[in-house]
Design a protein around this motif. Structure first.
Motif, PDB file in Angstrom:
ATOM      1  N   GLN A 175       4.832  22.743 -13.562  1.00  0.00           N
ATOM      2  CA  GLN A 175       4.516  23.364 -14.850  1.00  0.00           C
ATOM      3  C   GLN A 175       5.073  22.521 -15.981  1.00  0.00           C
ATOM      4  O   GLN A 175       6.170  21.985 -15.884  1.00  0.00           O
ATOM      5  CB  GLN A 175       5.123  24.762 -14.950  1.00  0.00           C
ATOM      6  N   THR A 176       4.288  22.432 -17.057  1.00  0.00           N
ATOM      7  CA  THR A 176       4.763  21.760 -18.265  1.00  0.00           C
ATOM      8  C   THR A 176       5.777  22.668 -18.956  1.00  0.00           C
ATOM      9  O   THR A 176       5.916  23.846 -18.596  1.00  0.00           O
ATOM     10  CB  THR A 176       3.607  21.464 -19.237  1.00  0.00           C
ATOM     11  N   LYS A 177       6.454  22.133 -19.959  1.00  0.00           N
ATOM     12  CA  LYS A 177       7.396  22.941 -20.742  1.00  0.00           C
ATOM     13  C   LYS A 177       6.703  24.117 -21.412  1.00  0.00           C
ATOM     14  O   LYS A 177       7.314  25.138 -21.676  1.00  0.00           O
ATOM     15  CB  LYS A 177       8.082  22.072 -21.793  1.00  0.00           C
ATOM     16  N   GLU A 178       5.404  23.950 -21.665  1.00  0.00           N
ATOM     17  CA  GLU A 178       4.619  25.011 -22.302  1.00  0.00           C
ATOM     18  C   GLU A 178       4.104  26.030 -21.288  1.00  0.00           C
ATOM     19  O   GLU A 178       3.404  26.971 -21.645  1.00  0.00           O
ATOM     20  CB  GLU A 178       3.430  24.411 -23.068  1.00  0.00           C
ATOM     21  N   GLY A 179       4.375  25.826 -19.995  1.00  0.00           N
ATOM     22  CA  GLY A 179       3.959  26.770 -18.967  1.00  0.00           C
ATOM     23  C   GLY A 179       2.609  26.500 -18.351  1.00  0.00           C
ATOM     24  O   GLY A 179       2.106  27.304 -17.569  1.00  0.00           O
ATOM     25  N   LYS A 180       1.995  25.366 -18.666  1.00  0.00           N
ATOM     26  CA  LYS A 180       0.677  25.028 -18.109  1.00  0.00           C
ATOM     27  C   LYS A 180       0.853  24.356 -16.740  1.00  0.00           C
ATOM     28  O   LYS A 180       1.661  23.446 -16.589  1.00  0.00           O
ATOM     29  CB  LYS A 180      -0.057  24.093 -19.061  1.00  0.00           C
ATOM     30  N   ASP A 181       0.074  24.810 -15.750  1.00  0.00           N
ATOM     31  CA  ASP A 181       0.144  24.236 -14.405  1.00  0.00           C
ATOM     32  C   ASP A 181      -0.565  22.896 -14.330  1.00  0.00           C
ATOM     33  O   ASP A 181      -1.582  22.682 -14.998  1.00  0.00           O
ATOM     34  CB  ASP A 181      -0.506  25.179 -13.385  1.00  0.00           C
ATOM     35  N   PHE A 182      -0.013  21.991 -13.503  1.00  0.00           N
ATOM     36  CA  PHE A 182      -0.672  20.726 -13.188  1.00  0.00           C
ATOM     37  C   PHE A 182      -0.202  20.294 -11.811  1.00  0.00           C
ATOM     38  O   PHE A 182       0.724  20.883 -11.245  1.00  0.00           O
ATOM     39  CB  PHE A 182      -0.386  19.652 -14.251  1.00  0.00           C
ATOM     40  N   PHE A 183      -0.845  19.279 -11.245  1.00  0.00           N
ATOM     41  CA  PHE A 183      -0.509  18.822  -9.904  1.00  0.00           C
ATOM     42  C   PHE A 183       0.001  17.388  -9.928  1.00  0.00           C
ATOM     43  O   PHE A 183      -0.444  16.576 -10.745  1.00  0.00           O
ATOM     44  CB  PHE A 183      -1.735  18.901  -8.990  1.00  0.00           C
ATOM     45  N   VAL A 184       0.936  17.107  -9.030  1.00  0.00           N
ATOM     46  CA  VAL A 184       1.415  15.741  -8.824  1.00  0.00           C
ATOM     47  C   VAL A 184       1.139  15.362  -7.374  1.00  0.00           C
ATOM     48  O   VAL A 184       1.164  16.222  -6.480  1.00  0.00           O
ATOM     49  CB  VAL A 184       2.924  15.589  -9.128  1.00  0.00           C
ATOM     50  N   LEU A 185       0.826  14.091  -7.162  1.00  0.00           N
ATOM     51  CA  LEU A 185       0.668  13.574  -5.807  1.00  0.00           C
ATOM     52  C   LEU A 185       2.003  13.027  -5.344  1.00  0.00           C
ATOM     53  O   LEU A 185       2.713  12.377  -6.113  1.00  0.00           O
ATOM     54  CB  LEU A 185      -0.376  12.461  -5.776  1.00  0.00           C
ATOM     55  N   VAL A 186       2.347  13.277  -4.084  1.00  0.00           N
ATOM     56  CA  VAL A 186       3.548  12.709  -3.489  1.00  0.00           C
ATOM     57  C   VAL A 186       3.099  11.479  -2.713  1.00  0.00           C
ATOM     58  O   VAL A 186       2.330  11.584  -1.754  1.00  0.00           O
ATOM     59  CB  VAL A 186       4.255  13.712  -2.557  1.00  0.00           C
ATOM     60  N   LEU A 187       3.553  10.312  -3.175  1.00  0.00           N
ATOM     61  CA  LEU A 187       3.190   9.043  -2.554  1.00  0.00           C
ATOM     62  C   LEU A 187       4.326   8.551  -1.675  1.00  0.00           C
ATOM     63  O   LEU A 187       5.497   8.769  -1.976  1.00  0.00           O
ATOM     64  CB  LEU A 187       2.901   7.985  -3.618  1.00  0.00           C
ATOM     65  N   SER A 188       3.966   7.849  -0.604  1.00  0.00           N
ATOM     66  CA  SER A 188       4.954   7.281   0.298  1.00  0.00           C
ATOM     67  C   SER A 188       4.632   5.810   0.528  1.00  0.00           C
ATOM     68  O   SER A 188       3.479   5.445   0.751  1.00  0.00           O
ATOM     69  CB  SER A 188       4.934   8.032   1.631  1.00  0.00           C
ATOM     70  N   GLY A 189       5.670   4.987   0.451  1.00  0.00           N
ATOM     71  CA  GLY A 189       5.530   3.568   0.760  1.00  0.00           C
ATOM     72  C   GLY A 189       5.843   3.344   2.228  1.00  0.00           C
ATOM     73  O   GLY A 189       5.989   4.292   3.003  1.00  0.00           O
ATOM     74  N   GLY A 190       5.984   2.105   2.610  1.00  0.00           N
ATOM     75  CA  GLY A 190       6.292   1.787   3.994  1.00  0.00           C
ATOM     76  C   GLY A 190       7.724   2.149   4.364  1.00  0.00           C
ATOM     77  O   GLY A 190       8.566   2.418   3.517  1.00  0.00           O
ATOM     78  N   MET A 223       0.843  -1.190   0.000  1.00  0.00           N
ATOM     79  CA  MET A 223       0.000   0.000   0.000  1.00  0.00           C
ATOM     80  C   MET A 223       0.880   1.243   0.000  1.00  0.00           C
ATOM     81  O   MET A 223       1.958   1.247   0.565  1.00  0.00           O
ATOM     82  CB  MET A 223      -0.888   0.039   1.243  1.00  0.00           C
ATOM     83  N   VAL A 224       0.381   2.272  -0.652  1.00  0.00           N
ATOM     84  CA  VAL A 224       1.036   3.574  -0.634  1.00  0.00           C
ATOM     85  C   VAL A 224       0.036   4.603  -0.123  1.00  0.00           C
ATOM     86  O   VAL A 224      -1.173   4.410  -0.233  1.00  0.00           O
ATOM     87  CB  VAL A 224       1.565   3.991  -2.026  1.00  0.00           C
ATOM     88  N   SER A 225       0.558   5.676   0.445  1.00  0.00           N
ATOM     89  CA  SER A 225      -0.283   6.746   0.975  1.00  0.00           C
ATOM     90  C   SER A 225       0.037   8.056   0.289  1.00  0.00           C
ATOM     91  O   SER A 225       1.194   8.330  -0.028  1.00  0.00           O
ATOM     92  CB  SER A 225      -0.036   6.923   2.478  1.00  0.00           C
ATOM     93  N   VAL A 226      -0.997   8.869   0.091  1.00  0.00           N
ATOM     94  CA  VAL A 226      -0.801  10.211  -0.455  1.00  0.00           C
ATOM     95  C   VAL A 226      -0.376  11.110   0.702  1.00  0.00           C
ATOM     96  O   VAL A 226      -1.126  11.299   1.664  1.00  0.00           O
ATOM     97  CB  VAL A 226      -2.086  10.751  -1.122  1.00  0.00           C
ATOM     98  N   GLN A 227       0.842  11.649   0.631  1.00  0.00           N
ATOM     99  CA  GLN A 227       1.378  12.496   1.690  1.00  0.00           C
ATOM    100  C   GLN A 227       1.040  13.970   1.485  1.00  0.00           C
ATOM    101  O   GLN A 227       0.725  14.678   2.426  1.00  0.00           O
ATOM    102  CB  GLN A 227       2.901  12.345   1.762  1.00  0.00           C
ATOM    103  N   ARG A 228       1.172  14.423   0.243  1.00  0.00           N
ATOM    104  CA  ARG A 228       0.901  15.825  -0.101  1.00  0.00           C
ATOM    105  C   ARG A 228       0.818  15.932  -1.623  1.00  0.00           C
ATOM    106  O   ARG A 228       0.893  14.928  -2.310  1.00  0.00           O
ATOM    107  CB  ARG A 228       1.973  16.752   0.467  1.00  0.00           C
ATOM    108  N   PHE A 229       0.692  17.145  -2.126  1.00  0.00           N
ATOM    109  CA  PHE A 229       0.696  17.356  -3.568  1.00  0.00           C
ATOM    110  C   PHE A 229       1.541  18.585  -3.869  1.00  0.00           C
ATOM    111  O   PHE A 229       1.794  19.421  -3.000  1.00  0.00           O
ATOM    112  CB  PHE A 229      -0.722  17.491  -4.129  1.00  0.00           C
ATOM    113  N   LEU A 230       2.010  18.654  -5.106  1.00  0.00           N
ATOM    114  CA  LEU A 230       2.845  19.778  -5.543  1.00  0.00           C
ATOM    115  C   LEU A 230       2.321  20.318  -6.861  1.00  0.00           C
ATOM    116  O   LEU A 230       1.803  19.570  -7.680  1.00  0.00           O
ATOM    117  CB  LEU A 230       4.294  19.309  -5.751  1.00  0.00           C
ATOM    118  N   LYS A 231       2.481  21.624  -7.047  1.00  0.00           N
ATOM    119  CA  LYS A 231       2.123  22.245  -8.327  1.00  0.00           C
ATOM    120  C   LYS A 231       3.377  22.253  -9.200  1.00  0.00           C
ATOM    121  O   LYS A 231       4.451  22.632  -8.748  1.00  0.00           O
ATOM    122  CB  LYS A 231       1.628  23.668  -8.116  1.00  0.00           C
TER     123      LYS A 231
END
Length: 114
Positions: free
Chosen positions: A11-26, A1-9
């Motif tokens: 940017q793509t190379k084109e300058g468009k924003d998106f979010f990634v989830l930071v996952l943590s294992g055991g 199992m993995v847990s979502v710890q936080r998220f980060l904003k």
């Protein structure tokens, strides 16, 4: 199992924003290559999403099946954010959903069906 710890904003190379989830294992024990001493750490990785910020906030703390695996890569330079030290790495950590692996192994390509 993995847990979502936080998220980060990000940017793509084109300058468009998106979010990634930071996952943590055991938690895993690791032996230091420089000192030979044992310490504990948790494997972490990021996974891109199509979610907005509010959805990402709601996912913090959720658990998902799968694990974080180490993948070998070409050597690259990495700066440790806390210390500024530049180190060379030859791997990256990636989320792997074990429930999807057997499914993809059993998929029959359309051209193979008669």
């Amino acid at each position: 199992m993995v847990s979502v710890q936080r998220f980060l904003k990000r940017q793509t190379k084109e300058g468009k924003d998106f979010f990634v989830l930071v996952l943590s294992g055991g938690v895993v024990p690791v032996k230091s290559e420089t000192t030979g001493r044992m310490y504990f750490t948790a494997k972490t990785c990021t996974v891109s999403t199509t979610f907005d910020e509010e959805t990402c906030k709601q996912l913090i703390g959720m658990q998902f099946p799968g694990r974080i695996v180490k993948l070998e890569t070409e050597p690259y330079q990495f700066t440790v954010p806390e210390t500024g030290e530049v180190i060379e790495l030859k791997h990256r950590w990636e989320y792997q959903d074990d429930t999807l692996e057997p499914v993809s192994e059993n998929v029959i390509e359309e051209s193979e069906v008669y």
